[in-house]
Design an enzyme around this catalytic site. Structure first.
Site, PDB file in Angstrom:
ATOM      1  N   ARG A  51       3.694  -0.463  13.198  1.00  0.00           N
ATOM      2  CA  ARG A  51       3.955  -0.832  11.812  1.00  0.00           C
ATOM      3  C   ARG A  51       2.785  -1.682  11.326  1.00  0.00           C
ATOM      4  O   ARG A  51       1.901  -2.033  12.097  1.00  0.00           O
ATOM      5  CB  ARG A  51       5.302  -1.522  11.611  1.00  0.00           C
ATOM      6  CG  ARG A  51       5.855  -2.402  12.684  1.00  0.00           C
ATOM      7  CD  ARG A  51       5.005  -3.581  13.048  1.00  0.00           C
ATOM      8  NE  ARG A  51       4.711  -4.395  11.878  1.00  0.00           N
ATOM      9  CZ  ARG A  51       3.754  -5.290  11.798  1.00  0.00           C
ATOM     10  NH1 ARG A  51       2.931  -5.491  12.833  1.00  0.00           N
ATOM     11  NH2 ARG A  51       3.548  -6.010  10.722  1.00  0.00           N
ATOM     12  N   ARG A  94       7.016   7.102   5.930  1.00  0.00           N
ATOM     13  CA  ARG A  94       7.326   5.848   5.237  1.00  0.00           C
ATOM     14  C   ARG A  94       6.671   5.890   3.853  1.00  0.00           C
ATOM     15  O   ARG A  94       5.525   6.323   3.714  1.00  0.00           O
ATOM     16  CB  ARG A  94       6.831   4.631   6.048  1.00  0.00           C
ATOM     17  CG  ARG A  94       7.546   4.536   7.414  1.00  0.00           C
ATOM     18  CD  ARG A  94       7.321   3.197   8.080  1.00  0.00           C
ATOM     19  NE  ARG A  94       8.026   2.142   7.367  1.00  0.00           N
ATOM     20  CZ  ARG A  94       7.857   0.844   7.620  1.00  0.00           C
ATOM     21  NH1 ARG A  94       6.992   0.455   8.540  1.00  0.00           N
ATOM     22  NH2 ARG A  94       8.533  -0.067   6.940  1.00  0.00           N
ATOM     23  N   GLN A 203       9.268  -9.622  12.427  1.00  0.00           N
ATOM     24  CA  GLN A 203       7.853  -9.481  12.780  1.00  0.00           C
ATOM     25  C   GLN A 203       7.176 -10.839  12.971  1.00  0.00           C
ATOM     26  O   GLN A 203       6.256 -10.962  13.768  1.00  0.00           O
ATOM     27  CB  GLN A 203       7.093  -8.717  11.685  1.00  0.00           C
ATOM     28  CG  GLN A 203       7.440  -7.246  11.564  1.00  0.00           C
ATOM     29  CD  GLN A 203       8.512  -7.001  10.521  1.00  0.00           C
ATOM     30  OE1 GLN A 203       9.331  -7.881  10.248  1.00  0.00           O
ATOM     31  NE2 GLN A 203       8.520  -5.825   9.947  1.00  0.00           N
ATOM     32  N   ASP A 244       0.991  -4.000   1.594  1.00  0.00           N
ATOM     33  CA  ASP A 244       1.251  -2.588   1.887  1.00  0.00           C
ATOM     34  C   ASP A 244       0.717  -1.671   0.796  1.00  0.00           C
ATOM     35  O   ASP A 244       0.397  -0.515   1.048  1.00  0.00           O
ATOM     36  CB  ASP A 244       2.747  -2.361   2.110  1.00  0.00           C
ATOM     37  CG  ASP A 244       3.174  -2.985   3.429  1.00  0.00           C
ATOM     38  OD1 ASP A 244       3.453  -4.192   3.457  1.00  0.00           O
ATOM     39  OD2 ASP A 244       3.159  -2.261   4.445  1.00  0.00           O
ATOM     40  N   LYS A 255       5.780  -6.991   2.615  1.00  0.00           N
ATOM     41  CA  LYS A 255       7.054  -7.183   3.319  1.00  0.00           C
ATOM     42  C   LYS A 255       8.042  -7.981   2.470  1.00  0.00           C
ATOM     43  O   LYS A 255       7.666  -8.934   1.802  1.00  0.00           O
ATOM     44  CB  LYS A 255       6.757  -7.911   4.637  1.00  0.00           C
ATOM     45  CG  LYS A 255       7.940  -8.191   5.536  1.00  0.00           C
ATOM     46  CD  LYS A 255       8.836  -7.001   5.816  1.00  0.00           C
ATOM     47  CE  LYS A 255       8.102  -5.791   6.337  1.00  0.00           C
ATOM     48  NZ  LYS A 255       8.944  -4.547   6.208  1.00  0.00           N
TER      49      LYS A 255
END
Lengths: 353, 353
Positions: A51, A94, A203, A244, A255
């Site tokens: 990820r 994704r 994470q 992202d 996130k």
């Protein structure tokens, strides 16, 4: 300084396939997973074995190369069909991190060009492998450049707050946000880090704390809802996060929880920096509102490492990302330099440099 | 409507001792714990078998009554020493929720008055029990009054966001913030609830979701870092939370993460309401800065229900509460009415009514 970037390999191309560190098992177990087929790579991306936007991009590129190497065809039309199938499968894993689509598009361009040049299938297979490895190499270089640009922004003698994991494990190596922190430490700045645990996937607790511990960078773990408490305390010199997808106007998808931290940083006069390679900037998207936000399974919220924490039958929402409007972003750190408002113009200039 | 307030007993005085629902085991197991001594009550408060400011107050009052009933002395001086010892032990369990100290002070006043009147030990023991039960009864009444006052503030057709658990389980019954929600539902308002899971102790996921489910009030569970995402979405009509201590100027100490939600609510134009009995208002404290914030064990952050989620040796902070400055508070709902800014004057007036 022994950097985790040097000792941990997030992704590795080997003759047997792509080796990924299984990020779902960290920090308890350091296990590596061999993906022998592009479908295994797609599954690894979807289930978050790997990820982090840049790492997903590299994994997808390697997946494309792996998929095409497995082809037994001698017919270019069939190869084209297979290539499209591979790309579509990987692209469907994704939706939010644009690096995935960027990497696939880059592989597609190489493929199309070679096809147009009448290249042989063997050469196409070889060149796609080289391109995937170039994407991996360039990602590490970009992170180091980001680190150099960004380190100057980090105030010494203070704490840096970071969300999720934007480190070695989120990239081909060195990290984006953690790369900036690493570079600041290498410059001799006296800093420590507060890592938000980053529910639901943890994470921060599992990956960032582990990575920074390997580098002996002093790190304190807190729960996400403590962000305001510490941003209000005067202890935090700046926030640095990854991204992202960044829209043309500077809105940042990252996130879940990033928006919350950005608002609190602004309210408390703490600079909020985003570190991301240019491959994360999507000029085709005018603003953050148009960025697709992935909704992930409910069990990520109701269970933690297999342990149920909520009553059966409770309704759950699990958006994996949020959008931070650009007004909360003090600067965007890229490998070609630092963008500040007005972002529209600045990002375009950097991207087209 | 079958309210959880009617079916779940947070605390109960019985001839054998005080029965508490063990809130650490919910929602998986509904187990009740009998405290036969005041020391067991103190331990139950400290380890969060019972939690929530008003519930802690009632538990402490019952603990005082229980402790003094166990006395075998016939000497009033010895009784006084024992009484002080009991009160000091209970007062040392948790520092932030003022209801604890308020309840002990109220028990002390009864004790001192009876002593001054030359009452017999047996009467003192009986009267302290009655006082503890009065505190319990009055808490439920206060919550129902708060519910009536507060329900008018809750916009119909929207979602109410709440932090932690300020429900039946946090009080003698009915709840403060959840009492307001219950009353709004009873008025026929078409609302649903978003419960923040509230790390590290997960009161939202474990207790609020469970309580509201029992009442068939539609509830969606999210992680704490999703608060901003939903407050920005336009879905939230208001935020309602409880409080552990409110300073004279209206600053509110409540479960960690409340400040974060309050800032995001203000930024997005969502009203932020605090529901708390007058016993939570501490006029002796001028502002939130003077409220002591409890630091709890690191393992609450690094482990979730016994499962480790962070690398060994990582540093951790675990402040259990934060302070929301009064500028973020739209109104404070008490049993005697609704306070708005300027709080200094308004809270004093309500308290002295």
């Amino acid at each position: 300084m022994n950097l985790a970037a040097d000792t941990v390999k997030t992704l590795e191309w080997t003759p047997e396939g792509i080796v990924l560190i299984d990020q779902r098992l960290l920090p308890h177990r350091e296990e590596y997973r061999l993906c022998r087929t592009y479908l295994e790579v797609a599954e690894a991306i979807q289930t978050m074995v790997v990820r982090g936007a840049p790492a997903i991009g590299v994994a997808a590129a390697m997946g494309v190369a792996l998929g095409i190497q497995a082809s037994k065809t001698r017919d270019l039309n069939t190869l084209q069909t297979e290539f499209d199938q591979i790309c579509n499968t990987l692209a469907a894993t994704r939706p939010t991190a644009v690096n995935l689509f960027w990497a696939i598009r880059r592989m597609k361009k190489v493929f199309d060009d070679l096809l147009a040049q009448g290249a042989e299938i063997h050469d196409i297979q070889q060149r796609l492998q080289e391109e995937a490895l170039a994407i991996q190499r360039e990602d590490i270089e970009a992170n180091k450049a980001m680190g150099q640009h960004g380190a100057s922004l980090v105030p010494g003698g203070k704490t840096v707050m970071t969300v999720c994991n934007a480190g070695t494990l989120a990239t081909a190596g060195y990290g984006t946000a953690l790369g900036v922190i690493r570079s600041a430490v290498c410059l001799g700045k006296n800093i420590d880090v507060i890592a938000l645990e980053t529910r639901p996937f943890l994470q921060g607790a599992r990956l960032t704390a582990w990575e920074l511990q390997k580098d002996s960078i002093p790190t304190t773990l807190i729960t996400d809802n403590m962000a305001g408490y510490f941003l209000h305390s005067g202890r935090i010199g700046c926030v640095v996060v990854g991204a992202d997808r960044i829209a043309a106007n500077g809105d940042v998808a990252n996130k879940i929880g990033t928006y919350t931290v950005a608002v609190l940083a602004k309210e408390n006069g703490v600079p909020f920096y985003v570190a991301a390679p240019l491959s994360t900037i999507d000029l085709s998207i005018p603003s953050g509102e148009a960025i697709p936000i992935e909704q992930r399974p409910e069990t990520e919220v109701t269970e933690i490492q297999g342990v149920r924490i909520a009553p059966a039958g409770v309704a759950v929402h699990n958006p994996a990302f949020d959008v931070t409007p650009h007004v909360y972003v003090s600067a965007i750190i890229t490998e070609r330099g630092i963008a500040t408002a007005p972002y529209e113009e600045c990002l375009r200039r950097l991207k087209e440099k």
